[in-house]
Design a protein around this motif. Structure first.
Motif, PDB file in Angstrom:
ATOM      1  N   ASN A  57       0.757  -1.022   0.115  1.00 57.94           N
ATOM      2  CA  ASN A  57      -0.129  -0.247   0.403  1.00 57.94           C
ATOM      3  C   ASN A  57       0.685   1.232   0.297  1.00 57.94           C
ATOM      4  O   ASN A  57       1.653   1.057   0.958  1.00 57.94           O
ATOM      5  N   PRO A  58       0.838   2.022  -1.111  1.00 63.91           N
ATOM      6  CA  PRO A  58       1.587   3.232  -0.479  1.00 63.91           C
ATOM      7  C   PRO A  58       0.998   3.954   0.394  1.00 63.91           C
ATOM      8  O   PRO A  58       2.328   4.819   0.659  1.00 63.91           O
ATOM      9  N   ALA A  59       0.591   4.293   0.523  1.00 60.29           N
ATOM     10  CA  ALA A  59      -0.130   4.826   2.221  1.00 60.29           C
ATOM     11  C   ALA A  59       1.077   4.282   3.479  1.00 60.29           C
ATOM     12  O   ALA A  59       1.129   5.402   4.167  1.00 60.29           O
ATOM     13  N   PHE A  62       4.239   5.357   3.054  1.00 56.83           N
ATOM     14  CA  PHE A  62       4.434   6.966   3.153  1.00 56.83           C
ATOM     15  C   PHE A  62       4.819   6.701   5.124  1.00 56.83           C
ATOM     16  O   PHE A  62       5.504   7.209   5.312  1.00 56.83           O
ATOM     17  N   TRP A  79       6.927   2.193  -4.250  1.00 53.80           N
ATOM     18  CA  TRP A  79       5.857   3.029  -4.836  1.00 53.80           C
ATOM     19  C   TRP A  79       5.290   2.547  -5.779  1.00 53.80           C
ATOM     20  O   TRP A  79       4.206   2.408  -6.931  1.00 53.80           O
ATOM     21  N   THR A 126      -8.257   4.611   7.170  1.00 55.05           N
ATOM     22  CA  THR A 126      -6.721   4.447   6.912  1.00 55.05           C
ATOM     23  C   THR A 126      -6.029   4.485   7.769  1.00 55.05           C
ATOM     24  O   THR A 126      -4.727   4.033   8.136  1.00 55.05           O
ATOM     25  N   ASN A 169      -5.809   2.554  -0.550  1.00 53.56           N
ATOM     26  CA  ASN A 169      -4.518   1.946  -0.806  1.00 53.56           C
ATOM     27  C   ASN A 169      -4.900   2.812  -2.587  1.00 53.56           C
ATOM     28  O   ASN A 169      -5.325   2.574  -3.265  1.00 53.56           O
ATOM     29  N   PRO A 170      -3.889   3.616  -2.475  1.00 55.39           N
ATOM     30  CA  PRO A 170      -3.801   3.959  -4.134  1.00 55.39           C
ATOM     31  C   PRO A 170      -3.968   3.017  -5.277  1.00 55.39           C
ATOM     32  O   PRO A 170      -3.993   3.542  -5.811  1.00 55.39           O
ATOM     33  N   TRP A 190      -6.520   9.080  -3.385  1.00 53.98           N
ATOM     34  CA  TRP A 190      -4.681   9.643  -2.737  1.00 53.98           C
ATOM     35  C   TRP A 190      -5.020  10.051  -1.147  1.00 53.98           C
ATOM     36  O   TRP A 190      -3.646  10.158  -0.628  1.00 53.98           O
ATOM     37  N   LEU A 194      -3.550   8.735   1.706  1.00 55.67           N
ATOM     38  CA  LEU A 194      -2.033   9.488   2.410  1.00 55.67           C
ATOM     39  C   LEU A 194      -2.135   9.985   3.648  1.00 55.67           C
ATOM     40  O   LEU A 194      -1.365   9.850   4.843  1.00 55.67           O
ATOM     41  N   ALA A 197      -3.242   8.188   6.979  1.00 52.89           N
ATOM     42  CA  ALA A 197      -2.138   7.235   6.959  1.00 52.89           C
ATOM     43  C   ALA A 197      -0.976   8.043   7.424  1.00 52.89           C
ATOM     44  O   ALA A 197      -0.123   7.315   9.104  1.00 52.89           O
ATOM     45  N   ALA A 198      -0.605   8.788   7.065  1.00 53.74           N
ATOM     46  CA  ALA A 198       0.293  10.588   8.228  1.00 53.74           C
ATOM     47  C   ALA A 198      -0.296  10.612   9.251  1.00 53.74           C
ATOM     48  O   ALA A 198       0.876  10.475  10.195  1.00 53.74           O
TER      49      ALA A 198
END
Length: 229
Positions: A57-59, A62, A79, A126, A169-170, A190, A194, A197-198
């Motif tokens: 998962n890109p998130a 990140f 990514w 997320t 998930n992007p 996106w 993101l 997740a942050a």
């Protein structure tokens, strides 16, 4: 390279199982769809997570990046691998079931809900996912972490699937969007993951992991059973 391949496989399995379940059930069995996504991630973490950490998962990558758990160069490799995995799975599904099936399996804001509502849903869902990842896999390193993460995905889909599709998930959104052509409100998938997740990564790291580190530095109280040496 082993890590990149693992990330590709993990996302490929997620997209293949998720869209496949949506197609087979015609989107009418939310429990089946939730379990397909959750089981795909749980099993791929067990199968190849040792090679990459099982982000899928890109998130998540990140979140690991901003908390110092992965460097920028490998993060970029993750990514790319994740996005390619989602794209490859969507392309294969289009060949098996047709482009319409991929389009129906592309995350989208549900009827009766607005884009802002979909965004909030993706942020919150997320947040839950990354919170569980940091708690069970990164911090406590629990043996059941893979299943805890998969169950969180299933829970999120059951709770928020009707609002936003509960992509979290992007890579789960981009591959199907490219192949199926479903770009409506794509930015949500996106920005929401993101951001969620942050927030979860910083929250858990600062509240729980830092606290544990500070406690470990405190002097041990001496008792009669612990004489000074």
């Amino acid at each position: 390279m082993r890590a990149f391949i693992a990330e590709f496989i993990g996302v490929f399995a997620l997209v293949f199982a998720g869209i496949g379940a949506i197609h087979v059930t015609e989107g009418g069995e939310l429990v089946a769809v939730a379990l397909a996504h959750g089981l795909a991630i749980s099993l791929m973490i067990l199968a190849v997570g040792h090679a990459s950490g099982g982000h899928f998962n890109p998130a998540v990558t990140f979140a690991m990046l901003i908390t110092g758990n992965i460097k920028l160069v490998p993060a970029v490799g993750y990514w790319v691998s994740q996005l390619l995995g989602g794209l490859a799975a969507a392309a294969l599904l289009a060949g098996l079931y047709g482009g319409e099936a991929v389009l129906k399996g592309t995350p989208a804001v549900g009827l009766g809900f607005s884009a802002p509502q979909g965004l909030v849903a993706e942020v919150v869902l997320t947040f839950f996912l990354v919170l569980v990842i940091f708690a069970t896999a990164l911090h406590q390193k629990l043996p059941v972490a893979a299943f805890a993460i998969g169950l969180t995905i299933a829970m999120d889909i059951l709770a928020g699937g009707a609002i936003s599709g509960a992509a979290m998930n992007p890579a789960r959104a981009l591959g199907p969007a490219v192949v199926g052509g479903g770009w409506a409100d794509h930015w949500i998938y996106w920005v929401g993951p993101l951001a969620g997740a942050a927030i979860a990564a910083v929250f858990y790291t600062q509240i729980y992991m830092v606290s544990d580190e500070e406690e470990a530095k405190l002097p041990v109280d001496l008792t009669p059973d612990q004489p000074a040496s």
